[in-house]
Design an enzyme around this catalytic site. Structure first.
Site, PDB file in Angstrom:
ATOM      1  N   TYR A 137      93.866-116.535 107.773  1.00  0.00           N
ATOM      2  CA  TYR A 137      93.796-117.603 108.773  1.00  0.00           C
ATOM      3  C   TYR A 137      93.871-118.987 108.143  1.00  0.00           C
ATOM      4  O   TYR A 137      93.888-119.991 108.866  1.00  0.00           O
ATOM      5  CB  TYR A 137      92.524-117.477 109.609  1.00  0.00           C
ATOM      6  CG  TYR A 137      92.573-116.317 110.570  1.00  0.00           C
ATOM      7  CD1 TYR A 137      92.953-115.055 110.124  1.00  0.00           C
ATOM      8  CD2 TYR A 137      92.259-116.469 111.902  1.00  0.00           C
ATOM      9  CE1 TYR A 137      93.006-113.981 110.985  1.00  0.00           C
ATOM     10  CE2 TYR A 137      92.303-115.396 112.777  1.00  0.00           C
ATOM     11  CZ  TYR A 137      92.678-114.154 112.309  1.00  0.00           C
ATOM     12  OH  TYR A 137      92.726-113.087 113.165  1.00  0.00           O
ATOM     13  N   ASP A 217      87.850-100.069 107.729  1.00  0.00           N
ATOM     14  CA  ASP A 217      88.449 -99.123 108.687  1.00  0.00           C
ATOM     15  C   ASP A 217      87.396 -98.101 109.131  1.00  0.00           C
ATOM     16  O   ASP A 217      87.317 -97.744 110.316  1.00  0.00           O
ATOM     17  CB  ASP A 217      89.725 -98.443 108.156  1.00  0.00           C
ATOM     18  CG  ASP A 217      89.718 -98.192 106.666  1.00  0.00           C
ATOM     19  OD1 ASP A 217      88.880 -98.777 105.961  1.00  0.00           O
ATOM     20  OD2 ASP A 217      90.536 -97.391 106.184  1.00  0.00           O
ATOM     21  N   ASP A 241      87.621-110.947 113.179  1.00  0.00           N
ATOM     22  CA  ASP A 241      88.271-111.257 114.449  1.00  0.00           C
ATOM     23  C   ASP A 241      88.498-109.961 115.222  1.00  0.00           C
ATOM     24  O   ASP A 241      88.192-109.858 116.414  1.00  0.00           O
ATOM     25  CB  ASP A 241      89.607-111.956 114.153  1.00  0.00           C
ATOM     26  CG  ASP A 241      90.187-112.637 115.373  1.00  0.00           C
ATOM     27  OD1 ASP A 241      89.503-112.686 116.408  1.00  0.00           O
ATOM     28  OD2 ASP A 241      91.334-113.124 115.291  1.00  0.00           O
TER      29      ASP A 241
END
Ligand code: NAP
Length: 490
Positions: A137, A217, A241
């Site tokens: 980001y 994950d 996010d």
């Protein structure tokens, strides 16, 4: 933080309010109206950012008077901002977060009575602490060739230290028991690995809080399977996010997910959700996420009683079940946003049966040095160069050509890689390639230190035959390589 908030001459606490785009104004008005009904001493300074500002031709989407107001008040209540197609290159949201270095994004979710979900009854109650200004980001993207794009994932030790300490401080302030650090350090050993290593270094300073690492994950998997095992999760920007949208769904969806962007100087309170333009102006959205963000804001400015009073009234309203919004009970039965807001106001002073407001303390914001060179090293050397080139030739042709070019120089060609996989010398593997490659050139003298003059000379020789896009020095810090091997590189 030097000063959390500013008190005006009339004795009120100054808050910059940005109504935002799409459903933003409806949500923010609901939160303002409820705060005003508590009598909390707030003076609002309304400013703008986002769509309307882009359309005025201000490319950043954040005008100067908004920046000045935030710099003065240090506290912002904000609606979501949209980036209209065709205007501005950067999100005004990310710009605001980065301009004021709000490095930590707190995203709590807790099971709410009256909001049925597949997880109801399991006691989901966790907070995601998301790094907010680094990672992919940071938005540093380049086209390496006309058909190959690249985004730099920037993770600093300093940024990791701030977010990890913030996560432990949040755990302490909220009386929580454990912090899980979720990373992809098994694959991205340097970037994601920096967060894991920092976490492991800092955790012993918080012996009262249990700490553990989980691969991101599996974290997503465990969040769906057994979310009640989590208390605080600290993670990098992009991971945070994604998993925080997931966690919001565990308690009823984005309409229920508040957040706080925390920095050393400024804090910005906003919902996790966006501007949901299809619902704008329809008076049918759920303002709970922004109301919850406002509750977090009230605690930040030491208005704990008003915060608890709103939290109790909100949960009592949901628990009672008479007045719930469209996203909870569907179009037919959904109460208008304004009716739901007024019901919460009516319920101020009431306490829900199945909910206890947790005991909050003010978060002790981490004090991390402002020195830019956060990590100091003793010994360093440059062991070689990666030269990134564009070519429509084969790996073998490129490998043989660059080997020939660097003959007689201090470096040799160790390998050619395409998208991170070694493709020269050929290994027998069958790897698809594109027109972006990098040539790894190592010093022949394994203990030497490549000078800039040598590097420029090598680059110039390669540039005579190949189009180059960028160059990375292969640095070693205190003997540790500051670069990773390509897949298949020995
Ligand atoms: P979004 O605005 O969050 O909306 C996605 C979906 O979530 C909506 O269609 C709706 O689902 C549900 N939803 C969101 N807020 C809700 C609320 N308050 N009440 C009820 N349901 C709600 O995401 P998006 O459509 O991807 O993004 C729209 C714009 O917002 C984009 O320009 C994006 O860049 C921007 N954005 C801004 C922020 C921010 O300012 N912090 C954050 C994210 C996105 P259903 O369709 O199922 O009803």
């Amino acid at each position: 933080m030097t000063q959390r908030y500013v008190t005006t001459p009339s004795g009120k606490k100054l808050v910059t309010v940005i109504p935002g785009d799409g459903i933003g104004p409806e949500c923010v008005n609901a939160a303002r109206k409820i705060i005003e009904a508590t009598g909390a001493p707030i003076e609002w300074e309304e400013r703008h950012a986002g769509e309307s500002v882009f359309k005025q031709g201000i490319a950043s989407g954040v005008p100067q008077d908004t920046i000045e107001s935030v710099g003065k008040s240090r506290v912002v209540l904000k609606g979501p901002l949209g980036t209209p197609v065709g205007y501005g290159e950067k999100s005004a949201n990310v710009t605001l977060r980065k301009l004021f270095e709000t490095y930590g994004n707190l995203r709590p979710v807790r099971e709410l009575p009256g909001v049925p979900t597949p997880y109801s009854g399991r006691g989901v109650d966790l907070i995601v602490v998301r790094e907010n200004v680094e990672d992919l980001y940071a938005g540093i993207e380049h086209m390496q060739t006309p058909g190959v794009a690249q985004c730099l994932k920037v993770i600093s030790r300093k940024g990791c230290e701030k977010i990890v300490r913030l996560a432990f401080e949040v755990a302490r302030a909220e009386g929580r028991k454990s912090v899980a650090c979720a990373t992809k350090s098994n694959i991205m050993k340097m970037t994601e690995g920096t967060l894991k290593r920092t976490f492991e270094a800092v955790a012993p300073e918080y012996p009262d809080i249990e700490s553990w690492h989980i691969i991101i994950d599996n974290c997503a998997h465990q969040l769906v399977k057994k979310p009640e095992q989590f208390d605080v999760i600290v993670t990098t920007n992009m991971n945070g996010d994604i998993i925080s949208d997931l966690t919001s769904a565990l308690v009823g969806g984005l309409g229920f997910a508040p957040s706080a962007n925390i920095g050393s100087e400024v804090a910005i309170f906003e919902a996790v959700h966006g501007s949901a333009p299809k619902y704008a102006g329809k008076n049918n959205i759920n303002p709970t996420a922004v109301i919850g963000s406002a509750v977090m804001m009230l605690r930040h400015i030491d208005e704990f009683d008003a915060a608890s009073s709103i939290e109790n009234a909100l949960v009592a309203t949901l628990e009672e079940g008479k007045t719930r919004t469209r996203d909870v009970v569907g179009d037919e039965k959904g109460a208008p946003t304004t009716v739901y807001t007024d019901e919460i106001i009516k319920n101020l002073g009431r306490k829900p049966k199945a909910w206890k407001v947790r005991e909050y303390k003010q978060i002790e914001l981490p004090q991390v040095t402002r020195e830019p060179d956060f990590v100091k090293v003793g010994k360093r050397r440059v062991a070689g160069l990666d030269v990134f080139i564009e070519s429509n030739r084969t790996a073998v042709e490129i490998g043989e050509d660059i080997s020939r070019i660097v003959e007689g120089t201090p470096v040799y060609l160790k390998m050619i890689a395409s998208r991170g996989t070694k493709v020269w010398e050929p290994t027998g593997a069958i790897t698809d390639t594109v027109d972006a490659w990098y040539a790894r050139l190592m010093l022949r003298d394994a203990a030497g230190d490549l000078t800039d003059a040598q590097a420029f000379d090598v680059l110039q020789r390669i540039a005579a035959n190949h189009r180059w896009a960028h160059v990375e020095k292969l640095q070693e810090f205190d003997g540790d390589p500051g670069y990773t091997k390509a897949q298949g590189e020995d």
